[in-house]
Design a protein around this motif. Structure first.
Motif, PDB file in Angstrom:
ATOM      1  N   GLU A   1      -2.165  15.194  -7.253  1.00  0.00           N
ATOM      2  CA  GLU A   1      -3.258  16.218  -7.505  1.00  0.00           C
ATOM      3  C   GLU A   1      -2.925  17.408  -8.214  1.00  0.00           C
TER       4      GLU A   1
ATOM      5  N   VAL B   1       2.012   4.821  -0.276  1.00  0.00           N
ATOM      6  CA  VAL B   1       1.267   6.194  -0.217  1.00  0.00           C
ATOM      7  C   VAL B   1       1.127   7.042  -1.798  1.00  0.00           C
TER       8      VAL B   1
ATOM      9  N   GLY C   1       0.745  11.528   3.086  1.00  0.00           N
ATOM     10  CA  GLY C   1      -0.155  10.245   2.730  1.00  0.00           C
ATOM     11  C   GLY C   1      -0.628   9.599   3.749  1.00  0.00           C
TER      12      GLY C   1
ATOM     13  N   PHE D   1       0.955  -1.222   0.267  1.00  0.00           N
ATOM     14  CA  PHE D   1       0.016  -0.009  -0.001  1.00  0.00           C
ATOM     15  C   PHE D   1       0.886   1.093   0.195  1.00  0.00           C
TER      16      PHE D   1
ATOM     17  N   GLY E   1       0.701   5.833  -4.492  1.00  0.00           N
ATOM     18  CA  GLY E   1      -0.211   5.395  -5.247  1.00  0.00           C
ATOM     19  C   GLY E   1      -1.772   6.240  -5.022  1.00  0.00           C
ATOM     20  N   ASN E   2      -1.751   7.176  -4.063  1.00  0.00           N
ATOM     21  CA  ASN E   2      -3.005   7.761  -3.458  1.00  0.00           C
ATOM     22  C   ASN E   2      -2.806   9.131  -3.744  1.00  0.00           C
TER      23      ASN E   2
ATOM     24  N   HIS F   1      -4.752  12.636  -9.968  1.00  0.00           N
ATOM     25  CA  HIS F   1      -4.859  11.315  -9.614  1.00  0.00           C
ATOM     26  C   HIS F   1      -3.254  10.991  -9.192  1.00  0.00           C
ATOM     27  N   ALA F   2      -3.125   9.840  -8.586  1.00  0.00           N
ATOM     28  CA  ALA F   2      -1.863   9.247  -8.410  1.00  0.00           C
ATOM     29  C   ALA F   2      -1.354   8.543  -9.536  1.00  0.00           C
TER      30      ALA F   2
END
Length: 372
Positions: A60, A52, A320, A50, A54-55, A65-66
């Motif tokens: 932005e 960060v 993130g 997971f 990627g989000n 988007h990532a």
């Protein structure tokens, strides 16, 4: 319309057609490096379950988007591609079977080191590496891809004649991992020759494979980054320069860069038919610290996205993660997340590379009308 006017109009049309259809200096870009150049390989590699990056808030500003870029938007490689009228360079791990590569490929991976991962595992710090996709792995990807781009040496020479190769930035993580785990500047100075030798060898390999125009960036002034300022802060005022940066760590970056420039000079003598360009990332980034407001940056040495602290970098609430938040306007900050820069800062640096004065020798003009 007189005959003379018609003739002049015809000349003007022919002139415009010649200029507008002339080739830009570079047809494609091939990039190697770490998080300063990665446009998605780390995310696609699945090295972390997971990550960060990627989000949001990563990505932005421009993309909304990532994308796997360690910034709020575009990186230096993206701005260089735009300057030469090329599409964004796709990450290698995003290529599909049989996909035609027209404008180059990006092999850079966030967290990558110049030295092979074995070097760090032998020193018992390998478990802290973000990725094992070091420079040699990236070069292996390039060789594998090359067989799909051209077959004979002549074909490859012709193909790569119009390509720009970006060798990094790479090498910063070879120092970051040990520094963050407690290694001293003296200890890591002994590693610099190994890192520089590896970068020079990789550059030489690309030349042997057909590259003729290569950009090799130096390291950023790490003593000005929020993560170093946070981890190595000291009450000793003499440790800081007039801009608030840690002098000893900036001196270390300058030492690496000086050794790298010497290595590149040797390569230029060995390969006189090539253009080996040193990109002064240190000098470009230092402008953002020395005269920040002059360039529209008001965030000082603080990170835009973070979880508080003097430099808005909190290791337990990094950008993130829970407890962190991005600033209202990233374009007024040079530092994004304590380690990486904002899109605005990368734009400034890329402009300094494509238009000068932070490349030596200079890159080819990015404007078809320059010199007319």
């Amino acid at each position: 319309m007189t005959l003379t006017m018609r003739f002049l109009l015809l000349l003007a049309v022919c002139f415009f057609w010649t200029v507008s259809t002339s080739h830009v200096p570079y047809d494609s870009i091939f990039s190697f490096g770490d998080s300063l150049a990665d446009t998605g390989n780390f995310l696609l590699s699945g090295a972390l379950a997971f990550p960060v990056i990627g989000n949001l808030p990563y990505g932005e500003t421009f993309f909304g988007h990532a994308t796997g870029r360690c910034s709020d938007g575009r990186l230096v490689i993206d701005f260089i591609a735009e300057a030469y009228g090329l599409q964004f360079v796709p990450p290698y791990l995003a290529l599909t079977e049989g996909q035609k590569v027209q404008h180059g490929v990006n092999f850079a991976v966030a967290g990558a080191t110049a030295l092979d991962s074995k070097f760090f595992y032998d020193k018992n710090i390998g478990n802290f590496l973000w990725t094992n996709d070091s420079l040699s792995i990236q070069l292996g990807w390039f060789k594998k891809l090359k067989s799909t781009l051209c077959t004979t040496k002549q074909d490859c020479d012709n193909y790569f004649k119009g390509s720009l190769f970006l060798m990094g930035e790479i090498g910063g993580n070879d120092y970051n991992y040990p520094f963050f785990l407690g290694s001293t500047i003296t200890e890591l100075k002994a590693v610099v020759p190994l890192v520089v030798e590896t970068i020079a060898a990789a550059t030489s390999m690309l030349i042997e494979e057909g590259a003729v125009e290569l950009v090799v960036p130096g390291n950023f002034p790490i003593g000005c980054s929020a993560v170093y300022l946070t981890l190595f802060q000291t009450p000793n005022k003499a440790a800081y320069d007039q801009n608030g940066c840690l002098k000893a760590y900036n001196a270390f970056s300058k030492y690496h860069n000086a050794q790298l420039k010497l290595a590149l000079e040797k390569l230029r003598k060995k390969y006189p038919h090539t253009r080996i360009i040193y990109a002064d990332y240190y000098g470009a980034a230092k402008q953002l610290v020395h005269l920040p407001k002059h360039h529209g940056f008001y965030g000082g040495l603080k990170a835009c996205c973070g979880g508080g602290g003097p430099y808005n970098f909190n290791n337990s609430a990094r950008c993130g993660h829970t407890g962190s938040k991005p600033c209202m306007d990233p374009s007024t900050y040079a530092n994004w997340d304590g380690v990486h820069l904002t899109e605005a800062a990368y734009r400034y640096i890329a402009t300094g590379l494509t238009k000068g004065p932070f490349t030596s020798p200079p890159l080819k003009s990015s404007s078809m009308f320059d010199g007319l």
